[in-house]
Design a protein around this motif. Structure first.
Motif, PDB file in Angstrom:
ATOM      1  N   ARG A 178      14.138 -16.855 -66.252  1.00  0.00           N
ATOM      2  CA  ARG A 178      15.514 -17.264 -66.962  1.00  0.00           C
ATOM      3  C   ARG A 178      16.114 -15.762 -67.633  1.00  0.00           C
ATOM      4  O   ARG A 178      15.323 -15.158 -67.978  1.00  0.00           O
ATOM      5  N   PRO A 179      17.656 -15.825 -67.439  1.00  0.00           N
ATOM      6  CA  PRO A 179      18.063 -14.510 -67.761  1.00  0.00           C
ATOM      7  C   PRO A 179      17.589 -14.232 -69.410  1.00  0.00           C
ATOM      8  O   PRO A 179      17.784 -15.109 -70.112  1.00  0.00           O
ATOM      9  N   GLY A 180      17.221 -13.120 -69.887  1.00  0.00           N
ATOM     10  CA  GLY A 180      16.716 -12.525 -71.074  1.00  0.00           C
ATOM     11  C   GLY A 180      15.078 -12.494 -70.964  1.00  0.00           C
ATOM     12  O   GLY A 180      14.988 -11.894 -72.133  1.00  0.00           O
ATOM     13  N   ASN A 181      14.536 -13.500 -70.247  1.00  0.00           N
ATOM     14  CA  ASN A 181      13.070 -13.280 -70.187  1.00  0.00           C
ATOM     15  C   ASN A 181      12.467 -11.817 -69.682  1.00  0.00           C
ATOM     16  O   ASN A 181      13.296 -11.235 -69.185  1.00  0.00           O
ATOM     17  N   SER A 182      11.299 -11.556 -69.895  1.00  0.00           N
ATOM     18  CA  SER A 182      10.863 -10.350 -69.318  1.00  0.00           C
ATOM     19  C   SER A 182      10.577 -10.327 -67.924  1.00  0.00           C
ATOM     20  O   SER A 182      10.683 -11.401 -67.283  1.00  0.00           O
ATOM     21  N   VAL A 183      10.900  -9.373 -67.118  1.00  0.00           N
ATOM     22  CA  VAL A 183      10.821  -9.183 -65.644  1.00  0.00           C
ATOM     23  C   VAL A 183       9.457  -8.568 -65.334  1.00  0.00           C
ATOM     24  O   VAL A 183       8.628  -7.945 -66.371  1.00  0.00           O
ATOM     25  N   MET A 184       9.255  -8.297 -64.189  1.00  0.00           N
ATOM     26  CA  MET A 184       7.915  -7.735 -63.601  1.00  0.00           C
ATOM     27  C   MET A 184       8.143  -6.274 -62.956  1.00  0.00           C
ATOM     28  O   MET A 184       9.226  -6.306 -62.217  1.00  0.00           O
ATOM     29  N   VAL A 185       7.305  -5.458 -63.074  1.00  0.00           N
ATOM     30  CA  VAL A 185       7.532  -4.212 -62.400  1.00  0.00           C
ATOM     31  C   VAL A 185       6.485  -4.337 -61.267  1.00  0.00           C
ATOM     32  O   VAL A 185       5.230  -4.495 -61.225  1.00  0.00           O
ATOM     33  N   PRO A 186       7.148  -4.077 -60.163  1.00  0.00           N
ATOM     34  CA  PRO A 186       6.555  -3.942 -58.924  1.00  0.00           C
ATOM     35  C   PRO A 186       5.293  -3.013 -58.537  1.00  0.00           C
ATOM     36  O   PRO A 186       5.405  -2.031 -59.100  1.00  0.00           O
ATOM     37  N   PRO A 187       4.236  -3.501 -57.830  1.00  0.00           N
ATOM     38  CA  PRO A 187       3.006  -2.456 -57.843  1.00  0.00           C
ATOM     39  C   PRO A 187       3.273  -1.258 -57.014  1.00  0.00           C
ATOM     40  O   PRO A 187       2.697  -0.446 -57.412  1.00  0.00           O
ATOM     41  N   SER A 188       4.503  -1.369 -56.299  1.00  0.00           N
ATOM     42  CA  SER A 188       4.827  -0.168 -55.666  1.00  0.00           C
ATOM     43  C   SER A 188       5.260   0.883 -56.422  1.00  0.00           C
ATOM     44  O   SER A 188       5.350   2.351 -56.051  1.00  0.00           O
ATOM     45  N   ILE A 189       5.676   0.684 -57.525  1.00  0.00           N
ATOM     46  CA  ILE A 189       6.050   1.977 -58.556  1.00  0.00           C
ATOM     47  C   ILE A 189       4.969   2.398 -59.543  1.00  0.00           C
ATOM     48  O   ILE A 189       4.283   1.620 -60.086  1.00  0.00           O
ATOM     49  N   PRO A 190       4.615   3.727 -59.202  1.00  0.00           N
ATOM     50  CA  PRO A 190       3.483   4.169 -59.927  1.00  0.00           C
ATOM     51  C   PRO A 190       3.692   4.189 -61.535  1.00  0.00           C
ATOM     52  O   PRO A 190       4.911   3.926 -61.989  1.00  0.00           O
ATOM     53  N   GLU A 191       2.503   4.281 -62.263  1.00  0.00           N
ATOM     54  CA  GLU A 191       2.725   4.278 -63.732  1.00  0.00           C
ATOM     55  C   GLU A 191       3.577   5.088 -64.214  1.00  0.00           C
ATOM     56  O   GLU A 191       4.433   4.817 -65.285  1.00  0.00           O
ATOM     57  N   THR A 192       3.409   6.333 -64.020  1.00  0.00           N
ATOM     58  CA  THR A 192       4.279   7.428 -64.655  1.00  0.00           C
ATOM     59  C   THR A 192       5.668   7.298 -64.390  1.00  0.00           C
ATOM     60  O   THR A 192       6.528   7.652 -64.981  1.00  0.00           O
TER      61      THR A 192
END
Length: 225
Positions: A178-192
Motif C-alpha cells: 500500500r502507498p507509504g509501505n516499504s518497497v523492494m530493490v530489484p536484484p538487478s541493481i548492485p549494492e553500491t
C-alpha cells in the motif's frame, strides 16, 4: 494485447460523445474496463463503485472508461439507475464515459468476450476486462475476470499506485503493498548503486540460502531516480 503494446487508437460513441482514445487520454493514464450487459445486478454494483471512486482516479490523473455491447440509449438510461443505486442527487451526471459497442466490433478486436457466458440469443457476453493504459498509450496491466465475478476497484487503485510509483523509481512493490509501505530493490541493481539511489537506506533480510535478494527501502517520492 500484450504488456507494452501500444493500445489501439479506436474511435467509438460514448455517453460523453464520440471519442478517439488517444485524444481522450491526452497525457493522462487510462482505465478501460468492460462489463457484460447494462441493467444487470453485478455490473450495476461495479459501475456504482467506480463512480464513487472517480475522485480518487482523478487525483491520480487517471481517466475511466466503461464499455459493453449495449447501445448508447441503453447506457444513458442505465447510468441513471447506477446513480440512484449510489443514492446520488437526482439529475447527477455519471462521472465517466460508457462506450457503446452494440455491433461487438471493439470487444472482438480487444478480446473482451467471455465464451462461457451468453445472452438469451446465444451471443457471448462481454467479460470483465481491465486494461490500464499509460500516458505513452502502452498497455501497462490487464486483468480478465469472468462475467460471474465482480471486480474490486480499490485493488485497481492500488495497482495504479504501484504502476505510477515504479514508472518513475527503480523499485518494485511487494505483496499487499500500500502507498507509504516499504518497497523492494530489484536484484538487478548492485549494492553500491542501490546505496546511492536510495539514501534513506536499504535493508536486506537474512535468509537460509545466504542470498541477498530480499532488499527493502522506504518508499521514495514519485520523482524519477
Amino acid at each position: 494485447m500484450l504488456l507494452g503494446d501500444v493500445f489501439p487508437n479506436f474511435e467509438a460513441d460514448s455517453t460523453f460523445g464520440k471519442m478517439k482514445l488517444h485524444d481522450f487520454l491526452g497525457d493522462s493514464w487510462g482505465v478501460l474496463f468492460s462489463h457484460p450487459r447494462d441493467f444487470t445486478p453485478v455490473c450495476t454494483t461495479e459501475l456504482g463503485r467506480a463512480a464513487q471512486l472517480s475522485p480518487e482516479f482523478i487525483k491520480r490523473n487517471v481517466k475511466l472508461m466503461a464499455l459493453s455491447v449495449d447501445s448508447l440509449e441503453e447506457h444513458h438510461g442505465w447510468s441513471k439507475d447506477i446513480m440512484a443505486y449510489n443514492n446520488a442527487e437526482p439529475g447527477s451526471q455519471f462521472p465517466f464515459p460508457i462506450i457503446a459497442d452494440d455491433r461487438r466490433e471493439l470487444v472482438e478486436r480487444l478480446g473482451m468476450l467471455d465464451p462461457e457466458e451468453k445472452d438469451r440469443s446465444g451471443m457471448p457476453l462481454t467479460a470483465r476486462c481491465v486494461f490500464v493504459i499509460g500516458p505513452d498509450k502502452k498497455l501497462k496491466l490487464s486483468i480478465l475476470y469472468p462475467a460471474t465475478t465482480g471486480r474490486n476497484f480499490d485493488e485497481i487503485l492500488r495497482v495504479i499506485d504501484s504502476l505510477q510509483l515504479t514508472a518513475h523509481n527503480r523499485v518494485a512493490t511487494p505483496v499487499d503493498w500500500r502507498p507509504g509501505n516499504s518497497v523492494m530493490v530489484p536484484p538487478s541493481i548492485p549494492e553500491t548503486e542501490a546505496a546511492a539511489l536510495f539514501p534513506a537506506g536499504v535493508y536486506t533480510k537474512d535468509l537460509p540460502s545466504g542470498k541477498k535478494y530480499l532488499r527493502y527501502t522506504p518508499q521514495p517520492n514519485t520523482q524519477q531516480q
